[in-house]
Design an enzyme around this catalytic site. Structure first.
Site, PDB file in Angstrom:
ATOM      1  CG  HIS A 133     -66.253  44.584  -8.421  1.00 58.28           C
ATOM      2  ND1 HIS A 133     -67.480  45.164  -8.158  1.00 58.28           N
ATOM      3  CD2 HIS A 133     -65.332  45.508  -8.094  1.00 58.28           C
ATOM      4  CE1 HIS A 133     -67.289  46.388  -7.695  1.00 58.28           C
ATOM      5  NE2 HIS A 133     -65.988  46.628  -7.645  1.00 58.28           N
ATOM      6  CD  GLN A 213     -60.476  46.587 -12.989  1.00 62.88           C
ATOM      7  OE1 GLN A 213     -59.441  46.991 -13.512  1.00 62.88           O
ATOM      8  NE2 GLN A 213     -61.074  47.255 -12.039  1.00 62.88           N
ATOM      9  CE  LYS A 236     -63.906  49.896 -12.792  1.00 62.18           C
ATOM     10  NZ  LYS A 236     -63.367  50.285 -11.488  1.00 62.18           N
ATOM     11  CB  CYS A 376     -65.835  45.880  -4.453  1.00 60.78           C
ATOM     12  SG  CYS A 376     -66.024  47.568  -3.939  1.00 60.78           S
TER      13      CYS A 376
HETATM   14  N1  7TS Z   1     -66.499  44.878 -12.183  1.00 61.69           N
HETATM   15  C1  7TS Z   1     -65.187  44.928 -11.940  1.00 61.69           C
HETATM   16  C2  7TS Z   1     -64.312  43.779 -12.322  1.00 61.69           C
HETATM   17  C3  7TS Z   1     -64.652  46.071 -11.333  1.00 61.69           C
HETATM   18  O1  7TS Z   1     -63.347  46.133 -11.081  1.00 61.69           O
HETATM   19  C4  7TS Z   1     -65.509  47.134 -10.971  1.00 61.69           C
HETATM   20  C5  7TS Z   1     -65.010  48.360 -10.256  1.00 61.69           C
HETATM   21  C6  7TS Z   1     -66.860  47.021 -11.296  1.00 61.69           C
HETATM   22  C7  7TS Z   1     -67.332  45.878 -11.876  1.00 61.69           C
HETATM   23  C8  7TS Z   1     -67.839  48.110 -11.007  1.00 61.69           C
HETATM   24  O2  7TS Z   1     -67.548  49.234 -11.751  1.00 61.69           O
HETATM   25  P1  7TS Z   1     -68.393  50.560 -11.507  1.00 61.69           P
HETATM   26  O3  7TS Z   1     -67.834  51.538 -12.470  1.00 61.69           O
HETATM   27  O4  7TS Z   1     -69.794  50.214 -11.777  1.00 61.69           O
HETATM   28  O5  7TS Z   1     -68.156  50.937 -10.071  1.00 61.69           O
HETATM   29  N2  7TS Z   1     -63.812  48.196  -9.580  1.00 61.69           N
HETATM   30  C9  7TS Z   1     -63.252  49.047  -8.710  1.00 61.69           C
HETATM   31  C10 7TS Z   1     -62.035  48.787  -8.090  1.00 61.69           C
HETATM   32  O6  7TS Z   1     -61.345  47.786  -8.263  1.00 61.69           O
HETATM   33  N3  7TS Z   1     -61.740  49.810  -7.278  1.00 61.69           N
HETATM   34  O7  7TS Z   1     -62.730  50.709  -7.347  1.00 61.69           O
HETATM   35  C11 7TS Z   1     -63.670  50.242  -8.232  1.00 61.69           C
END
Ligand code: 7TS
Length: 419
Positions: A133, A213, A236, A376
């Site tokens: 990501h 994830q 999440k 992303c």
């Molecule tokens: N790493 C992974 C593997 C992710 O899927 C995400 C967010 C992040 C980091 C970042 O998380 P955050 O809470 O800091 O934003 N993934 C997603 C997605 O797949 N769709 O929206 C956010």
């Protein structure tokens, strides 16, 4: 639900009962029952979490770690209870190793700004993978720009898994940091990071796992993972937005300079010299998101009560069903591993002749909420040879009947486009 970690977890989930805790799932969307298949972006919240937020504000609010009065002590206890629970949830040795951040992104950036800027020199290498990501790419590219370090990338194979054939040339004594996602947000691939991290540590590199994830879906143990750092996001995993966790090994965190400067993170301040607070407070400048941290506790209780093994089992079953049903459509391409032992419940696909954005818009009109785009993960899209995919992702409250709704809506989509 209460903190009931001693109870033997059930083998499967009572999804009908779980759904009663999520009133939003009873909504209609565009005159159809809502089918929420976007938990990989952010999960829905059970009543227990929502109620924990209002209960905190109605009965316990004061700023934490500073008041001498009883109410402030109560707020501090509630706040610190979450730290204790998340430490246990991920198998950390001490609550000193748990830093509250805003999200997983901020947790990874904290490591890049503090550990990274202190330890990296020109010619040092950082190893990531092609399926990361942007949160686990951008901070490292920027760190390389600042320090002269070099970014190396583990490619993926045709099955959407890490291709480790060239690992020996990618992971060497030049490698100072290995940062890998445990589960792809696009393909659901589960990466067996522990052996890679073991090798990295033998070579003297530091290891970071992006568990954004994986933590909501499979059991997490920082010792088994062999990681020095771990990042996750509360939102999440049934918890509120605005809260992330950075786990770091105490010895490393102690040696790192602070990230943000201000209140809470200091010991003594003069205009000439500043000494810093102890862990974990050294990395928590300013007033934190107290109510959401407190309510994250209710989310951890909820997950523990269901049991992470039972959650994983439910997701294996629903993902297997979705792979089978979607696999029956010759005009649909699925990305990532088919073996449910190697993958989680995020499932990306494309429909021949129809752009993923149009697919998602049409599904929305049928009440089915999925995400479309590059998720992303632009370098991964390039590796897959697509600009975008449509992604359906499942969690504890999703049913096979909802997979059927997705499939019916896809058949209607084809009719609509006269394909
Ligand atoms: N790493 C992974 C593997 C992710 O899927 C995400 C967010 C992040 C980091 C970042 O998380 P955050 O809470 O800091 O934003 N993934 C997603 C997605 O797949 N769709 O929206 C956010």
């Amino acid at each position: 639900m209460t903190d009931n970690t001693n109870k033997a977890p059930s083998q499967t989930l009572d999804v009908a009962r779980i759904r009663q805790d999520f009133p939003i799932l009873g909504r209609t969307m565009n005159d159809k029952p809502l089918v929420f298949l976007d938990s990989a972006a952010s999960s829905q919240k059970p009543n227990q979490v929502v109620e924990a937020i209002s209960n905190y504000y109605q009965n316990h609010h004061a700023n934490v770690h500073r008041g001498m009065y009883t109410l402030a002590a109560e707020a501090t206890d509630l706040f610190e209870t979450t730290r204790t629970k998340i430490a246990k949830f991920i198998g950390a040795a001490s609550t000193k190793e748990i830093i509250f951040t805003r999200n997983a992104t901020e947790a990874i950036n904290l490591v890049a700004y503090t550990w990274g800027e202190t330890n990296l020199k020109p010619g040092n290498e950082i190893l990531i993978s092609e399926m990361e990501h942007h949160a686990n790419i951008v901070p490292w590219v920027r760190l390389c720009e600042k320090t002269g370090a070099v970014l190396k990338v583990i490619p993926i194979d045709s099955d959407g898994r890490l291709d480790l054939t060239s690992l020996d040339s990618l992971l060497t004594t030049k490698t100072k940091l290995v940062a890998l996602s445990r589960m792809s947000n696009v393909m659901g691939t589960i990466n067996d990071v522990a052996p890679i991290f073991a090798k990295a540590r033998e070579l003297g590199a530091v290891t970071l796992v992006d568990a954004a994830q994986s933590a909501p879906h499979i059991p997490t143990d920082v010792t088994e993972l062999n990681c020095d750092f771990l990042a996750l996001s509360s939102h999440k995993m049934l918890g509120p937005t605005g809260v992330g966790i950075l786990y770091g090994r105490e010895e490393l965190l102690n040696a790192m300079p602070p990230f943000l400067g201000g209140g809470e993170m200091i010991d003594q301040v003069t205009f000439e010299k500043i000494t810093y607070n102890e862990l974990p407070h050294k990395f928590e400048a300013g007033t934190p998101d107290i109510a959401d941290v407190v309510a994250f506790s209710a989310a951890i209780d909820y997950l523990n009560d269901l049991g992470m093994d039972a959650i994983r089992q439910h997701e294996i079953e629903i993902t297997a069903y979705a792979l089978k049903k979607l696999g029956e459509f010759p005009w649909l391409t699925i990305y990532g591993p088919r073996d449910t032992n190697n993958r989680g419940a995020a499932l990306s696909f494309t429909v021949e002749g129809i752009h993923p954005h149009d697919v998602s818009q049409f599904l929305d009109s049928a009440g089915v909420a999925v995400r479309a785009g590059h998720h992303c993960a632009q370098p991964l899209m390039k590796a897959l040879g697509v600009d975008a995919t449509t992604r359906a992702s499942f969690y504890i409250y999703n049913t096979d009947a909802e997979v059927d709704s997705l499939c019916e809506a896809l058949l209607d989509l084809r009719k609509f486009f006269q394909l």
